[in-house]
Design a protein around this motif. Sequence first.
Motif, mmCIF file in Angstrom:
data_model
loop_
_atom_site.group_PDB
_atom_site.id
_atom_site.type_symbol
_atom_site.label_atom_id
_atom_site.label_comp_id
_atom_site.label_asym_id
_atom_site.label_seq_id
_atom_site.Cartn_x
_atom_site.Cartn_y
_atom_site.Cartn_z
ATOM 1 N N GLY A 23 8.094 -1.274 -6.096
ATOM 2 C CA GLY A 23 8.357 -2.243 -5.034
ATOM 3 C C GLY A 23 7.425 -2.007 -3.863
ATOM 4 O O GLY A 23 6.211 -1.971 -4.023
ATOM 5 N N ASN A 24 7.991 -1.805 -2.696
ATOM 6 C CA ASN A 24 7.209 -1.612 -1.475
ATOM 7 C C ASN A 24 7.142 -0.133 -1.089
ATOM 8 O O ASN A 24 6.906 0.213 0.059
ATOM 9 N N ARG A 25 7.338 0.750 -2.047
ATOM 10 C CA ARG A 25 7.365 2.200 -1.823
ATOM 11 C C ARG A 25 6.256 2.860 -2.630
ATOM 12 O O ARG A 25 6.075 2.572 -3.811
ATOM 13 N N SER A 26 5.517 3.761 -1.975
ATOM 14 C CA SER A 26 4.472 4.514 -2.660
ATOM 15 C C SER A 26 4.874 5.978 -2.741
ATOM 16 O O SER A 26 5.466 6.529 -1.816
ATOM 17 N N ASN A 27 4.538 6.580 -3.840
ATOM 18 C CA ASN A 27 4.845 7.973 -4.120
ATOM 19 C C ASN A 27 3.507 8.677 -4.334
ATOM 20 O O ASN A 27 2.763 8.296 -5.226
ATOM 21 N N ILE A 28 3.186 9.662 -3.484
ATOM 22 C CA ILE A 28 1.887 10.349 -3.567
ATOM 23 C C ILE A 28 2.126 11.841 -3.759
ATOM 24 O O ILE A 28 2.814 12.471 -2.954
#
Length: 123
Positions: A23-28
Amino acid sequence: MNSSASIEMPLYRLAHGRTGDKGNRSNISVIAFHPALWPVIEAQVTAERVAAHFAARAPSHVARYVLAQLQALNFVLDEVLEGGVNSALNLDSHGKALAFDLLQMTVALPRDLLVHCRGPQAA
């Protein structure tokens, strides 16, 4: 840290990264190349610095998760993908390049740890 005892170094010399999105979430994720580099990464790559680094994307929240046994950090950035893949006009709406962006952040590295870094050695 004493400037003669340390050198400013881009994070990509100390670690590699991976990025995912939902969705509108990034995981780095940021993963140390060598165990000796882990304390520098853990101490200096904070949620606050990551939020500041991505200020132009205006994350509503940045959470940091420490994975000490893997010598890795995982960051979850909310509201950074312009609505997500189905909403954004951005060509990189998945945010896959965000790990590369984060790896541009600099850290103060003790000079004696340069031997563990990747890439050309600094003068």
